[in-house]
Design a protein around this motif. Structure first.
Motif, PDB file in Angstrom:
ATOM      1  N   PHE A   1     -11.703   2.527   9.479  1.00  0.00           N
ATOM      2  CA  PHE A   1     -11.477   0.821   8.952  1.00  0.00           C
ATOM      3  C   PHE A   1     -12.517   0.642   7.939  1.00  0.00           C
ATOM      4  CE2 PHE A   1     -12.781  -3.460   9.535  1.00  0.00           C
ATOM      5  CZ  PHE A   1     -11.442  -4.021   9.709  1.00  0.00           C
ATOM      6  N   GLY A   2     -13.687   1.201   8.002  1.00  0.00           N
ATOM      7  CA  GLY A   2     -14.631   0.772   6.798  1.00  0.00           C
ATOM      8  C   GLY A   2     -14.112   1.050   5.510  1.00  0.00           C
ATOM      9  N   THR A   3     -13.422   2.345   5.461  1.00  0.00           N
ATOM     10  CA  THR A   3     -13.086   2.804   4.024  1.00  0.00           C
ATOM     11  C   THR A   3     -11.797   1.629   3.568  1.00  0.00           C
ATOM     12  OG1 THR A   3     -13.629   5.066   4.619  1.00  0.00           O
ATOM     13  CG2 THR A   3     -12.009   4.765   2.867  1.00  0.00           C
TER      14      THR A   3
ATOM     15  N   GLY B   1     -18.149   1.732   2.409  1.00  0.00           N
ATOM     16  CA  GLY B   1     -17.394   1.209   3.435  1.00  0.00           C
ATOM     17  C   GLY B   1     -17.750   1.926   4.792  1.00  0.00           C
ATOM     18  N   THR B   2     -17.943   3.006   5.020  1.00  0.00           N
ATOM     19  CA  THR B   2     -18.119   3.760   6.273  1.00  0.00           C
ATOM     20  C   THR B   2     -19.593   3.512   6.708  1.00  0.00           C
ATOM     21  OG1 THR B   2     -16.881   5.509   5.651  1.00  0.00           O
ATOM     22  CG2 THR B   2     -18.273   6.106   7.249  1.00  0.00           C
TER      23      THR B   2
ATOM     24  N   MET C   1     -11.687  -8.609  -4.776  1.00  0.00           N
ATOM     25  CA  MET C   1     -13.145  -9.026  -5.775  1.00  0.00           C
ATOM     26  C   MET C   1     -12.614  -8.832  -7.315  1.00  0.00           C
ATOM     27  SD  MET C   1     -16.216  -9.404  -3.853  1.00  0.00           S
ATOM     28  CE  MET C   1     -17.359  -8.269  -2.910  1.00  0.00           C
TER      29      MET C   1
ATOM     30  N   TYR D   1      -5.534  -4.137 -10.253  1.00  0.00           N
ATOM     31  CA  TYR D   1      -4.766  -2.899 -10.342  1.00  0.00           C
ATOM     32  C   TYR D   1      -3.906  -2.706  -8.940  1.00  0.00           C
ATOM     33  CZ  TYR D   1      -9.110  -1.948  -7.374  1.00  0.00           C
ATOM     34  OH  TYR D   1     -10.064  -1.913  -6.358  1.00  0.00           O
TER      35      TYR D   1
ATOM     36  N   GLU E   1     -19.776  -0.482   7.701  1.00  0.00           N
ATOM     37  CA  GLU E   1     -18.918  -0.629   9.021  1.00  0.00           C
ATOM     38  C   GLU E   1     -19.886   0.105  10.218  1.00  0.00           C
ATOM     39  OE1 GLU E   1     -16.232  -2.089   9.485  1.00  0.00           O
ATOM     40  OE2 GLU E   1     -15.708  -1.643  11.718  1.00  0.00           O
TER      41      GLU E   1
ATOM     42  N   GLU F   1     -13.302  -1.780   2.675  1.00  0.00           N
ATOM     43  CA  GLU F   1     -13.967  -1.987   1.658  1.00  0.00           C
ATOM     44  C   GLU F   1     -12.947  -1.661   0.385  1.00  0.00           C
ATOM     45  OE1 GLU F   1     -17.089  -2.393   1.323  1.00  0.00           O
ATOM     46  OE2 GLU F   1     -17.351  -1.837  -1.027  1.00  0.00           O
ATOM     47  N   MET F   2     -12.048  -0.876   0.484  1.00  0.00           N
ATOM     48  CA  MET F   2     -11.023  -0.647  -0.620  1.00  0.00           C
ATOM     49  C   MET F   2     -10.358  -2.008  -0.828  1.00  0.00           C
ATOM     50  SD  MET F   2      -9.987   3.090  -0.374  1.00  0.00           S
ATOM     51  CE  MET F   2     -11.176   4.434  -0.715  1.00  0.00           C
TER      52      MET F   2
ATOM     53  N   THR G   1      -6.794   8.151  -0.928  1.00  0.00           N
ATOM     54  CA  THR G   1      -7.513   7.848   0.357  1.00  0.00           C
ATOM     55  C   THR G   1      -6.982   8.763   1.596  1.00  0.00           C
ATOM     56  OG1 THR G   1      -7.829   5.706  -0.707  1.00  0.00           O
ATOM     57  CG2 THR G   1      -8.203   5.920   1.575  1.00  0.00           C
TER      58      THR G   1
ATOM     59  N   LEU H   1      -3.835   3.807  -4.597  1.00  0.00           N
ATOM     60  CA  LEU H   1      -4.901   4.300  -3.843  1.00  0.00           C
ATOM     61  C   LEU H   1      -4.639   5.074  -2.531  1.00  0.00           C
ATOM     62  CD1 LEU H   1      -7.572   1.642  -4.272  1.00  0.00           C
ATOM     63  CD2 LEU H   1      -7.114   3.069  -5.858  1.00  0.00           C
TER      64      LEU H   1
ATOM     65  N   GLN I   1     -16.668   4.018  -2.368  1.00  0.00           N
ATOM     66  CA  GLN I   1     -15.901   2.825  -1.589  1.00  0.00           C
ATOM     67  C   GLN I   1     -15.899   3.492   0.016  1.00  0.00           C
ATOM     68  OE1 GLN I   1     -12.532   1.116  -3.099  1.00  0.00           O
ATOM     69  NE2 GLN I   1     -13.293   0.718  -4.946  1.00  0.00           N
ATOM     70  N   MET I   2     -15.480   4.815  -0.115  1.00  0.00           N
ATOM     71  CA  MET I   2     -15.377   5.320   1.268  1.00  0.00           C
ATOM     72  C   MET I   2     -16.867   5.304   1.986  1.00  0.00           C
ATOM     73  SD  MET I   2     -14.117   9.067   2.580  1.00  0.00           S
ATOM     74  CE  MET I   2     -12.770   8.804   3.186  1.00  0.00           C
TER      75      MET I   2
ATOM     76  N   MET J   1     -15.265   5.050  10.245  1.00  0.00           N
ATOM     77  CA  MET J   1     -15.009   5.601   8.911  1.00  0.00           C
ATOM     78  C   MET J   1     -13.525   4.972   8.209  1.00  0.00           C
ATOM     79  SD  MET J   1     -14.724   9.403   7.205  1.00  0.00           S
ATOM     80  CE  MET J   1     -16.281   9.688   6.712  1.00  0.00           C
TER      81      MET J   1
ATOM     82  N   ASN K   1     -12.739  -4.634  -2.620  1.00  0.00           N
ATOM     83  CA  ASN K   1     -12.820  -4.164  -3.882  1.00  0.00           C
ATOM     84  C   ASN K   1     -11.894  -4.673  -4.823  1.00  0.00           C
ATOM     85  OD1 ASN K   1     -15.627  -2.567  -5.031  1.00  0.00           O
ATOM     86  ND2 ASN K   1     -15.230  -2.052  -2.610  1.00  0.00           N
TER      87      ASN K   1
END
Lengths: 199, 199, 199, 199
Positions: free
Chosen positions: C160-162, D161-162, C172, C177, D165, C165-166, C186, C182, D157-158, C158, C169
């Motif tokens: 790392f994935g979060t 992303g979670t 991309m 911003y 992952e 992904e942030m 976060t 964040l 995103q969380m 969770m 984004n």
DNA sequence: CATGAATGAGTGTTCATTCAT
DNA sequence: AATGAATGAACACTCATTCAT
């Protein structure tokens, strides 16, 4: 004073390294850097003694083939007539290659992969051998041992072609048999061909 | 139906283009793109018919040498005895190379620069020629025409070595003389060698 | 002395050039010759420092990600407890990518296009980060800050994935911003998730 | 009448062939000709149904991800509140990937190697999923289930992303464990994060 | 004399796409 | 609609040679 190349120790060192590297890896994998490493010198040092890579190979051929032919020429002086001389050529051709396995591989297989240009230079060196052979044939004709109709050039091409093919076959068969045993039967065939050319 | 490679028109087209390009530029300057252009096809088309560049060369050799040997084999059937057969081998060897100058250059000079791997495959093809030659010698011995002491292998090596050396010399002299005139004297020398091997 | 690759100036020069070229042109248009030109060296020079193209990319990742993780590890030592450590991971993850826009593009977008083999090597490097994250979670559990039911692996995924992904984004969206804003929200979400995993 | 592409039998045939070929060989070895062969059509036929190779992949993603999201949307209608909806998202995300191993490999590993352009189109498709997720979060806030301070974008995103992952890790571990067992603990972590975002 | 880091020209092969049939 | 033979652009890597030290 310019580098006395040919007699320098390193010159020989590099040529002998080249023979080993080519025999071991094959012509296409005999990079200059590999030869330098085998000789224990830096890459750049090669170029203090040789103009370029081709020059290593030409020099190699010149040195080794020169010694090869000299040995035969010297032996010639001990021969009473053309028949004996022919016998000595055949015998020493086989004997010398037998004694130098690495060199045999290099001469019969690897160096033939060289570019056209290099082979023209090789032919220059071989001219000595060609002359020696043609001289023997001419002498034999004068002595009445060989047929008066025998053409020197053709005879020499048969002589060289036969010896060369035999050594090549021997190398390709991984030198599994004793090349020197072919000496007598080969000499006999050639002698017959030269004595009576059938005309 | 899948691409019938070997019998397609393009297969032959590419092989013939390769012969011309190699004869004209030399082996090392015969790039695939040059062969494609000469054949009038796209680079990629080459790879529809050949696995890779080496495959072009092996195929070239197989096709051309196959035809070369077949022609000799066919002629053999018209011969009464081994002597005539020997004569036909010599004659057709010279005649066929005479008729195909480009191919002569490719076979005698350029293809010998190929890598060891390629030459092993070439030797496979040449085995047919070797067998043909050894058969003639054996037949000659059975017929009592050749010496009973003649060794088939040695005889074949002399035969092939001699013919090969003569064609190579002719090519190197830029084919300035008529190779076919060598046929008779060469045959006579070989016959003498085979009849009386001196033992 | 042999070329001391990793510590040489050129090694870094080439890696940094690769980052710029990949960020600018995209992974598929980052030819070796382009990287060489950007680094101000010859194409061949690349191969004195790297085994092949893939090796440039793996090395790039190893160097940059290594520094990335080291910086976080170093910061960890100043933290009193797991909560602070978690905050530092989030904060530094965002801060470091913010500071290196080109590298962000390369890491989040371009290098993921790499072949499977390359990604296996990338994963090896990422293991350090994985361990660091799992250690923090384990410590947090021991300290009683995180839920005793929290699974280290799941928590790490969770986390790392979060973060990943942030950052993706953000890249991309052309980094329009400030990623660092964040950090706090976060961190709060992750902390809540880790404190009370709901069981 | 123009080809009714999307509903044609071959259109589906080709897409399913692509999934199998990519899963089996990897993205970089999934040539158009291989996909055509797997689908049992000629290479050229592919181009009657797809603009180019990239179009196959985008269509693949659109079809499969479309069905994926539709299934989740449909399930949403059966949920009483946002908490249940969140649970269903997590559960179905894992369940659907579990049921389609080939597709999992393609989506999580292979398609990410695609060029930047392709990924922009992929993101277009993913927007549906993004909206669905953000809607659930917004609903949860309105229902007072999630924290009023929770940012929809960050939360999404969380969430994404979670989940992403976790599926990626599962695929990389060769799907050796049951992905669906992660559903509950993951849901609990996310719920905790969304309920109390720590502010 | 010797070094060895740096150079940069040169080419076989793949594969997405087309188009005549 | 379908075919599949033909196309041709694009690129990583090697290695003989140089030259500053």
């Amino acid at each position: 004073m310019a580098l006395d190349k040919k007699n320098s120790q390193k010159y020989q060192l590099i040529i002998d390294a080249a023979v080993r590297v080519i025999a071991r890896n094959g012509y296409h994998y005999a990079q200059v850097s590999k030869i330098a490493k085998e000789a224990g010198v830096a890459d750049g040092t090669i170029y203090l003694y040789f103009k370029n890579k081709e020059d290593i190979l030409v020099s190699l051929f010149r040195m080794k083939m020169g010694a090869f032919i000299s040995a035969i020429e010297k032996r010639m002086t001990t021969c009473a007539n053309a028949e004996e001389k022919l016998q000595q050529i055949v015998d020493m051709h086989f004997t010398q290659f037998s004694a130098q396995p690495d060199l045999s591989v290099v001469m019969q297989l690897e160096m033939r992969q060289s570019a056209r240009d290099l082979r023209l230079q090789i032919n220059e060196v071989l001219k000595m051998y060609v002359h020696l052979m043609e001289d023997v044939i001419e002498t034999g004709k004068e002595e009445g041992i060989f047929s008066p109709h025998l053409d020197e050039k053709l005879g020499r091409q048969m002589l060289f072609g036969t010896l060369d093919e035999m050594v090549t076959n021997w190398v390709m068969k991984d030198r599994k048999y004793d090349l020197r045993t072919l000496s007598n039967p080969t000499f006999n065939m050639l002698l017959a061909a030269f004595k009576d050319d059938g005309s």
